[in-house]
Write a protein that holds these residues in place. Structure first.
Motif, PDB file in Angstrom:
ATOM      1  N   TYR A   1       2.226   1.572  -3.440  1.00 23.88           N
ATOM      2  CA  TYR A   1       1.144   1.984  -4.323  1.00 23.88           C
ATOM      3  C   TYR A   1       0.914   3.488  -4.239  1.00 23.88           C
ATOM      4  O   TYR A   1       0.767   4.162  -5.269  1.00 23.88           O
ATOM      5  CB  TYR A   1      -0.116   1.209  -3.951  1.00 23.88           C
ATOM      6  CG  TYR A   1      -1.393   1.790  -4.513  1.00 23.88           C
ATOM      7  CD1 TYR A   1      -1.757   1.568  -5.838  1.00 23.88           C
ATOM      8  CD2 TYR A   1      -2.234   2.565  -3.716  1.00 23.88           C
ATOM      9  CE1 TYR A   1      -2.928   2.114  -6.350  1.00 23.88           C
ATOM     10  CE2 TYR A   1      -3.394   3.103  -4.217  1.00 23.88           C
ATOM     11  CZ  TYR A   1      -3.742   2.882  -5.533  1.00 23.88           C
ATOM     12  OH  TYR A   1      -4.899   3.421  -6.039  1.00 23.88           O
ATOM     13  N   GLU A   2       0.883   4.045  -3.025  1.00 23.51           N
ATOM     14  CA  GLU A   2       0.631   5.479  -2.870  1.00 23.51           C
ATOM     15  C   GLU A   2       1.754   6.303  -3.491  1.00 23.51           C
ATOM     16  O   GLU A   2       1.506   7.307  -4.179  1.00 23.51           O
ATOM     17  CB  GLU A   2       0.465   5.839  -1.393  1.00 23.51           C
ATOM     18  CG  GLU A   2      -0.814   5.311  -0.761  1.00 23.51           C
ATOM     19  CD  GLU A   2      -2.074   5.946  -1.337  1.00 23.51           C
ATOM     20  OE1 GLU A   2      -1.975   7.000  -1.988  1.00 23.51           O
ATOM     21  OE2 GLU A   2      -3.151   5.374  -1.140  1.00 23.51           O
TER      22      GLU A   2
ATOM     23  N   ARG B   1      -1.542  -2.861  -9.679  1.00 26.00           N
ATOM     24  CA  ARG B   1      -2.730  -2.137  -9.215  1.00 26.00           C
ATOM     25  C   ARG B   1      -2.935  -0.870 -10.040  1.00 26.00           C
ATOM     26  O   ARG B   1      -4.061  -0.500 -10.374  1.00 26.00           O
ATOM     27  CB  ARG B   1      -2.586  -1.794  -7.728  1.00 26.00           C
ATOM     28  CG  ARG B   1      -2.804  -2.977  -6.814  1.00 26.00           C
ATOM     29  CD  ARG B   1      -2.550  -2.640  -5.361  1.00 26.00           C
ATOM     30  NE  ARG B   1      -3.447  -1.615  -4.843  1.00 26.00           N
ATOM     31  CZ  ARG B   1      -3.452  -1.187  -3.579  1.00 26.00           C
ATOM     32  NH1 ARG B   1      -2.585  -1.704  -2.716  1.00 26.00           N
ATOM     33  NH2 ARG B   1      -4.294  -0.266  -3.184  1.00 26.00           N
TER      34      ARG B   1
ATOM     35  N   ASN C   1       0.821  -1.216   0.000  1.00 29.37           N
ATOM     36  CA  ASN C   1       0.000   0.000   0.000  1.00 29.37           C
ATOM     37  C   ASN C   1       0.851   1.260   0.000  1.00 29.37           C
ATOM     38  O   ASN C   1       0.532   2.241  -0.668  1.00 29.37           O
ATOM     39  CB  ASN C   1      -0.946   0.013   1.199  1.00 29.37           C
ATOM     40  CG  ASN C   1      -2.140  -0.903   1.005  1.00 29.37           C
ATOM     41  OD1 ASN C   1      -2.509  -1.214  -0.123  1.00 29.37           O
ATOM     42  ND2 ASN C   1      -2.739  -1.338   2.101  1.00 29.37           N
TER      43      ASN C   1
END
Length: 240
Positions: A32-33, A72, A29
């Protein structure tokens, strides 16, 4: 929504000068950010291949979580994947931006009609206060902050419909048009912002027809307008 909007710190789209954090245990995560911010702001230029080895070293992670985060972004259409070649930053095409604005207009126009039926007056007035507070400080606010606040306004406007799928779709659209809207705000200023309160007035008056008309007018972009902004964005990206 935590993400790229909260990570922007100045008024010009550019490569961040500070290095990415390197720490043990960086999650998918987290990656991803960071990568989403890079994709949204075109830190890597349109059409360029993503250097996985360089990113793995920069973020001090293995290729496995890095690829999961990249995939993603492919699913969100922020990157593309070419078999046997790797990941690439999405191109900045006029037609793609035009199509996204058409989609945004359709969703928001439908959402405000639902909001006329469903919205709680307290939520409408809270959104009005949020936007008035934004406008009080617009002269001093950097373009990045204003775009982020405008995105938040429109997401909250759609949320008045009570339809969570519309809200999720809006987040995706915002990410893909964020850079173009940033460039447009720097070029044209705050002219369109005044229409926000008119839309809220129409919702409170439970006037579905006026709501839809105001929203469609507010969001509609002609192809020639998009072409100018995209061209300006390309010049910005390839001259930095």
């Amino acid at each position: 929504m935590a993400g790229y909007s909260s990570l922007i710190r100045d008024s010009k789209p550019r490569v961040r000068e500070t290095s990415a954090p390197k720490r043990a245990g960086l999650t998918v995560n987290d990656l991803y950010e960071h990568l989403k911010e890079m994709a949204v702001l075109y830190t890597i230029r349109p059409g360029e291949r993503v250097n996985e080895l360089e990113l793995a070293e920069r973020f001090d992670v293995s290729r496995t979580p890095l690829r999961e985060a990249l995939n993603r972004l492919v699913a969100e259409n922020l990157l593309t994947f070419v078999p046997n070649r790797g990941f690439f930053v999405r191109e900045l095409h006029r037609q793609d931006i035009f199509d996204l604005f058409e989609l945004r207009r359709s969703i928001e126009a439908s959402a405000v009609q639902l909001a006329v039926e469903r919205a709680d007056v307290k939520d409408v007035r809270a959104l009005r206060k949020f936007w008035k507070d934004t406008m009080k400080h617009k002269a001093q606010a950097p373009a990045a902050q204003l775009v982020a606040r405008d995105e938040e306004f429109h997401v909250r406007l759609v949320a008045l419909s009570g339809n969570n799928e519309m809200v999720r779709t809006m987040y995706g659209i915002n990410a893909r048009i964020h850079f173009v809207r940033w460039i447009d705000l720097e070029q044209r200023g705050h002219d369109a912002f005044a229409e926000h309160l008119d839309i809220l007035d129409a919702i409170e008056a439970r006037d579905a027809k006026r709501c839809r008309e105001l929203t469609e007018t507010h969001i509609t972009w002609r192809m020639e307008e998009i072409a100018k902004v995209v061209d300006a964005g390309v010049v910005r990206l390839f001259s930095r």
